[in-house]
Write an enzyme that holds these catalytic residues in place. Structure first.
Site, mmCIF file in Angstrom:
data_model
loop_
_atom_site.group_PDB
_atom_site.id
_atom_site.type_symbol
_atom_site.label_atom_id
_atom_site.label_comp_id
_atom_site.label_asym_id
_atom_site.label_seq_id
_atom_site.Cartn_x
_atom_site.Cartn_y
_atom_site.Cartn_z
ATOM 1 N N GLY A 1 0.910 -1.241 -0.208
ATOM 2 C CA GLY A 1 0.055 0.046 0.059
ATOM 3 C C GLY A 1 1.021 1.333 0.012
ATOM 4 O O GLY A 1 0.458 2.266 0.579
ATOM 5 N N ALA A 2 1.979 1.374 -0.861
ATOM 6 C CA ALA A 2 2.722 2.533 -0.881
ATOM 7 C C ALA A 2 2.819 3.367 -2.100
ATOM 8 O O ALA A 2 3.716 4.260 -2.181
ATOM 9 C CB ALA A 2 4.064 1.809 -0.913
ATOM 10 N N SER A 3 1.465 3.457 -2.543
ATOM 11 C CA SER A 3 1.288 4.438 -3.559
ATOM 12 C C SER A 3 0.828 5.624 -3.202
ATOM 13 O O SER A 3 0.884 6.646 -3.888
ATOM 14 C CB SER A 3 0.256 3.812 -4.544
ATOM 15 O OG SER A 3 -1.207 3.606 -3.881
ATOM 16 N N ASN B 1 1.309 -2.290 5.267
ATOM 17 C CA ASN B 1 0.807 -1.096 5.353
ATOM 18 C C ASN B 1 -0.707 -0.998 4.735
ATOM 19 O O ASN B 1 -1.464 -0.222 5.331
ATOM 20 C CB ASN B 1 1.522 0.035 4.909
ATOM 21 C CG ASN B 1 0.860 1.310 4.809
ATOM 22 O OD1 ASN B 1 0.564 2.008 5.714
ATOM 23 N ND2 ASN B 1 0.700 1.544 3.550
ATOM 24 N N TYR C 1 -12.698 -1.233 10.728
ATOM 25 C CA TYR C 1 -11.407 -0.661 10.801
ATOM 26 C C TYR C 1 -10.948 -0.814 12.196
ATOM 27 O O TYR C 1 -9.816 -1.434 12.249
ATOM 28 C CB TYR C 1 -11.442 0.796 10.621
ATOM 29 C CG TYR C 1 -10.024 1.547 10.313
ATOM 30 C CD1 TYR C 1 -9.201 1.253 9.316
ATOM 31 C CD2 TYR C 1 -9.492 2.218 11.579
ATOM 32 C CE1 TYR C 1 -7.903 1.604 9.064
ATOM 33 C CE2 TYR C 1 -8.023 2.642 11.209
ATOM 34 C CZ TYR C 1 -7.402 2.391 10.109
ATOM 35 O OH TYR C 1 -5.991 3.128 10.132
ATOM 36 N N ALA D 1 -11.783 -3.225 14.206
ATOM 37 C CA ALA D 1 -11.721 -4.524 14.394
ATOM 38 C C ALA D 1 -10.542 -5.271 13.748
ATOM 39 O O ALA D 1 -9.829 -5.970 14.313
ATOM 40 C CB ALA D 1 -13.186 -5.425 14.039
ATOM 41 N N LYS E 1 -7.663 -3.437 12.865
ATOM 42 C CA LYS E 1 -6.554 -2.908 13.524
ATOM 43 C C LYS E 1 -6.290 -3.467 14.905
ATOM 44 O O LYS E 1 -5.091 -3.918 15.381
ATOM 45 C CB LYS E 1 -6.650 -1.636 13.460
ATOM 46 C CG LYS E 1 -6.481 -0.813 12.180
ATOM 47 C CD LYS E 1 -5.158 -1.000 11.518
ATOM 48 C CE LYS E 1 -5.129 -0.191 10.197
ATOM 49 N NZ LYS E 1 -3.804 -0.548 9.347
ATOM 50 N N ILE F 1 -2.406 11.464 11.771
ATOM 51 C CA ILE F 1 -1.378 11.629 10.864
ATOM 52 C C ILE F 1 -2.097 12.356 9.789
ATOM 53 O O ILE F 1 -3.383 11.875 9.126
ATOM 54 C CB ILE F 1 -0.870 10.562 10.359
ATOM 55 C CG1 ILE F 1 -0.259 9.626 11.693
ATOM 56 C CG2 ILE F 1 0.460 10.738 9.370
ATOM 57 C CD1 ILE F 1 0.640 10.240 12.137
#
Length: 260
Positions: A12-14, A90, A155, A157, A159, A188
């Site tokens: 997921g680094a885009s 990620n 989300y 659940a 994480k 963030i």
């Protein structure tokens, strides 16, 4: 002291936090595999930033929730990089919906991407690292690891599951020289969080003890630390990168204490 590890795959680094981690690792001397699902343009931008800085980057398309695609991604990475020293899980999605309105398909999509994706990528990476004598896996959690976020039940659940998965993986994989930890960012400012609140800094900054929101660089530094030799005896831990936000509890005397 063990030498610094040098090859990393970031899912997921885009864009967002994933892009920040990939670029931060490259600046620290790592060669980086950049995974993306459907944002090829974003992945290219991440790779360009790394290459412009003199680093090495490879672009790898895969749906992390699909075991065959995950296997193909790791095969492609190994063909290009030669070895795998660090995996950063990620990739993540979320659905804004109250519990009573959340659709099953959205729940399934979030759990599939966030939690199942972490499992599939960890399993495949660990198989490679075991044969190579060790490595590092870092899972990206969230303040949702421990705080209930309204309208983000899927989300939270996923994480929360990632944090517990991290602990179990660390216990099982430690014997092979594989360290597994979790980095949990909080407030963030990225593209996605600005969609939640257009003035994200003013919304969240005053709530943190450090008085500001976090940046992708803050997260990248934490990942680089846990990936490096300085943390070679740290495993099964969650490092919150949140300015102290989720360490707080409701405190009715705050104004009085601040006046003293």
């Amino acid at each position: 002291m063990a030498p610094e590890l040098r090859t990393a795959l970031v899912t997921g680094a885009s864009k967002g936090v994933g892009r920040g981690i990939a670029i931060g690792l490259a600046e620290a001397g790592w060669s980086v595999g950049i995974n993306y699902f459907n944002d090829r343009e974003g992945a290219e931008a991440t790779a360009s930033s790394i290459r412009d800085g003199g680093g090495a980057a490879w672009i790898l398309q895969a749906d992390v929730g699909d075991s065959e695609q995950v296997s193909g991604m790791f095969d492609a990475f190994m063909k290009q990089a030669g070895h795998l020293d660090l995996l950063v899980n990620n990739s993540g999605v979320q659905t804004w919906a109250p519990l009573l309105e959340l659709k099953e398909k959205d729940w399934d999509r979030t759990i599939r991407t966030n939690l199942k994706g972490t499992f599939l990528c960890t399993q495949r990476a660990a198989q490679i690292m075991k044969d190579a004598g060790g490595g590092v896996i870092i899972n990206i959690g969230s303040g949702a690891n421990k705080a209930p976020f309204p309208s983000l039940v899927d989300y939270c659940a996923s994480k929360g599951g990632i944090e517990t998965f991290t602990s179990v993986a660390a216990v099982e994989l430690g014997r092979y020289g594989i360290r597994v930890n979790c980095v949990a960012p909080g407030c963030i400012e990225i593209e996605r969080t600005r969609e939640e609140s257009p003035d994200y800094e003013k919304t969240w900054g005053p709530l943190t003890p450090l008085g500001r929101t976090g940046t992708v660089e803050d997260v990248a530094k934490a990942v680089a630390f846990l990936a490096g030799a300085e943390s070679e005896f740290i495993a099964g831990q969650t490092l919150y990168v949140d300015g102290g936000l989720w360490s707080q509890v409701p405190w009715p005397y705050r104004e009085r204490d601040e006046d003293d």
